[in-house]
Write a protein that holds these residues in place. Structure first.
Motif, short mmCIF file in Angstrom:
data_model
loop_
_atom_site.label_atom_id
_atom_site.label_comp_id
_atom_site.label_asym_id
_atom_site.label_seq_id
_atom_site.Cartn_x
_atom_site.Cartn_y
_atom_site.Cartn_z
N THR A 1 0.84 -1.19 0.00
CA THR A 1 0.00 0.00 0.00
C THR A 1 0.88 1.25 0.00
OG1 THR A 1 -1.77 -1.14 1.18
CG2 THR A 1 -1.79 1.26 1.23
N ILE A 2 0.59 2.15 -0.93
CA ILE A 2 1.40 3.35 -1.12
C ILE A 2 0.60 4.57 -0.67
CG2 ILE A 2 2.62 4.78 -2.81
CD1 ILE A 2 2.66 2.23 -4.62
N PRO A 3 1.06 5.30 0.32
CA PRO A 3 0.40 6.56 0.68
C PRO A 3 0.79 7.65 -0.32
CG PRO A 3 2.27 6.19 2.12
CD PRO A 3 2.19 4.98 1.22
N HIS A 4 -0.15 8.48 -0.68
CA HIS A 4 0.14 9.55 -1.64
C HIS A 4 -0.68 10.78 -1.27
CE1 HIS A 4 1.36 11.41 -5.40
NE2 HIS A 4 0.09 11.74 -5.61
N ILE B 1 -8.65 21.82 -7.35
CA ILE B 1 -10.10 21.94 -7.23
C ILE B 1 -10.49 22.18 -5.78
CG2 ILE B 1 -12.29 20.70 -7.47
CD1 ILE B 1 -11.04 19.25 -9.90
N LEU B 2 -9.90 21.43 -4.86
CA LEU B 2 -10.22 21.58 -3.44
C LEU B 2 -9.40 22.68 -2.77
CD1 LEU B 2 -10.42 17.81 -2.33
CD2 LEU B 2 -12.29 19.32 -3.05
N GLU B 3 -8.35 23.11 -3.46
CA GLU B 3 -7.43 24.12 -2.93
C GLU B 3 -6.80 23.68 -1.62
OE1 GLU B 3 -9.72 27.72 -2.72
OE2 GLU B 3 -9.51 28.12 -4.87
N THR B 4 -6.48 22.40 -1.56
CA THR B 4 -5.80 21.83 -0.39
C THR B 4 -5.18 20.51 -0.81
OG1 THR B 4 -6.06 21.22 1.93
CG2 THR B 4 -7.82 20.55 0.44
N ASN B 5 -4.43 19.92 0.09
CA ASN B 5 -3.87 18.60 -0.17
C ASN B 5 -4.80 17.54 0.41
OD1 ASN B 5 -1.69 19.90 -1.29
ND2 ASN B 5 -0.37 19.65 0.50
N ARG B 6 -4.89 16.42 -0.29
CA ARG B 6 -5.74 15.33 0.17
C ARG B 6 -4.97 14.02 0.09
NH1 ARG B 6 -11.31 14.57 0.99
NH2 ARG B 6 -11.29 16.83 1.31
N ASN B 7 -5.03 13.24 1.16
CA ASN B 7 -4.32 11.96 1.21
C ASN B 7 -5.15 10.84 0.60
OD1 ASN B 7 -2.01 12.94 2.63
ND2 ASN B 7 -3.20 12.92 4.53
N MET C 1 -11.37 10.81 4.05
CA MET C 1 -12.50 11.70 4.29
C MET C 1 -12.65 11.98 5.78
SD MET C 1 -15.24 9.91 1.69
CE MET C 1 -16.55 11.01 2.17
N GLU C 2 -11.64 11.70 6.55
CA GLU C 2 -11.77 11.75 8.01
C GLU C 2 -12.13 13.15 8.52
OE1 GLU C 2 -9.00 8.59 10.09
OE2 GLU C 2 -7.86 9.77 8.65
N GLU C 3 -11.44 14.19 8.03
CA GLU C 3 -11.63 15.52 8.60
C GLU C 3 -12.81 16.27 7.99
OE1 GLU C 3 -7.98 17.60 8.22
OE2 GLU C 3 -6.84 16.20 9.46
N THR C 4 -13.09 15.99 6.73
CA THR C 4 -14.11 16.80 6.03
C THR C 4 -15.23 15.95 5.46
OG1 THR C 4 -12.83 16.65 3.98
CG2 THR C 4 -12.40 18.53 5.41
N LYS C 5 -15.46 14.77 6.04
CA LYS C 5 -16.43 13.84 5.47
C LYS C 5 -17.79 14.49 5.22
CE LYS C 5 -18.74 9.44 6.27
NZ LYS C 5 -18.80 8.23 7.10
N GLY C 6 -18.30 15.21 6.23
CA GLY C 6 -19.62 15.80 6.07
C GLY C 6 -19.69 16.75 4.89
#
Length: 385
Positions: free
Chosen positions: A22-25, A31-37, A92-97
């Protein structure tokens, strides 16, 4: 109980072993103007098979579903019930909603959820497909409200998601109206195969069960030859156990074409076919497997034997030569092609021709093959004619 225990042990073992693949990236999203894991699981042997492509699955709720889905994918691949897959888990942990929210008055995605939708479609998929060897078959999985979210991919003018897996879904009150606006007949015009899996569960509230049941009944009304609706009901006291049951049940249906011919498939699709149509069915099954899943399996002997009686017993065996030639084209090193062509000539009392093909087929066999002596009996039988 013993079978269940073995399966659980395998899944626990897989959780340890596939973590090494499994590779984390981190995606820097404009589009989101942020980084997403994201997490990327590459199947065993990926690096050693540079010419092989793999179906892709996007898993929302990565922290909750990714490991469970991958463990099932590994198990199904090892049992030859599904192709190996590339699996991508979306954090989606922090911004799931915000990621999956919608307007309760219309069912439309909120502004933040629309951006997340575009992020998946235009950035995640673009990155994965340009970086890794993916086949054309794409699945997307969500549970609860994320299951509702993934249904919005049905609206795409050009369908590109092959399988929708909606687990314990919390569908919007407007899902039925939205479905009618999605121009579903477009799927019937595609030279492709699509699946929509959803499960109901006795672990859910009565109100939610009723809504899912109504939506599943509506989905049943979609009569398109290549859009397969799978309405499931899971009896369990726990929503968590419903999730663990739903994933393998969904995989069983979605990758049914990949598996060897089952009794259900034979009875439903094959037993009443003519020899010519049975040959076409088998040949087309493997062409679809190669196109959709990037898996060149050749052809399983069990599937050849599954339609053998149709070829031999119907139409006086007149299609035996065509059957043998198809096998020769796909499995040139197998003696089965010559065997069936030999049967064709023998049934027509052309014994010299039959002997010629039986000898060629016998020459391909390994003496350690348990059928080695039995195959030679064909040569003895026609030699005396």
């Amino acid at each position: 109980m013993k079978k269940t225990t073995h399966t659980l042990l395998f899944l626990l073992f897989s959780l340890v072993s596939f973590s090494q693949q499994t590779i984390p990236h981190e995606i820097a999203s404009t589009i989101l103007e942020t980084n997403r894991n994201i997490k990327i699981y590459l199947p065993e042997g990926y690096e050693e098979s540079p010419d092989k492509n793999y179906p892709l699955t996007l898993v929302l709720d990565e922290a909750y579903l990714f490991d469970l889905y991958v463990a099932n994918a590994v198990l199904f691949a090892k049992r030859d019930k599904a192709p190996q897959q590339i699996v991508v888990g979306i954090s989606m942990e922090e911004t799931k909603g915000n990621d999956i929210s919608f307007d309760i008055r219309s069912g439309r995605l909120s502004a933040t959820a629309s951006r997340f939708y575009q992020f998946l479609r235009d950035e995640v998929l673009l990155y994965i497909e340009s970086t890794y060897r993916t086949s054309p078959f794409i699945s997307v999985l969500g549970q609860n409200y994320s299951a509702n979210f993934i249904t919005h991919f049905l609206q795409e003018r050009k369908p590109f998601i092959n399988a929708f897996i909606c687990i314990n879904p919390s569908f919007s009150d407007f899902f039925g109206q939205q479905l009618q606006s999605y121009n579903m007949p477009k799927y019937g015009k595609e030279d492709n195969t699509f699946y929509f899996y959803s499960n109901n569960s006795t672990a859910l509230s009565a109100e939610r069960q009723l809504k899912i049941d109504q939506i599943q009944q509506g989905l049943t009304g979609i009569k398109l030859k290549n859009f397969n609706v799978i309405n499931d009901v899971i009896t369990t006291p726990s929503p968590v156990s419903a999730v663990s049951e739903a994933i393998p049940r969904a995989l069983t249906k979605i990758f049914e074409i990949y598996s060897s011919i089952s009794k259900e498939e034979y009875d439903k699709n094959i037993k009443d076919l003519s020899p010519e149509d049975a040959i076409y069915y088998l040949e087309n099954k493997y062409l679809e497997i190669q196109y959709l899943f990037g898996s060149n399996l050749g052809m399983r002997q069990t599937d050849i034997f599954a339609i053998e009686n149709i070829i031999i017993e119907k139409e006086n065996g007149d299609k035996l030569r065509d059957f043998g030639q198809m096998i020769l084209n796909i499995l040139p090193s197998s003696p089965l092609g010559e065997y069936y062509i030999g049967r064709y000539y023998e049934s027509g009392k052309m014994y010299k021709k039959a002997l010629e093909y039986y000898k060629i087929g016998y020459g391909k066999m390994d003496p350690s093959d348990p059928n080695f002596d039995a195959y030679y009996e064909n040569i003895i039988r026609v030699s005396g004619q």
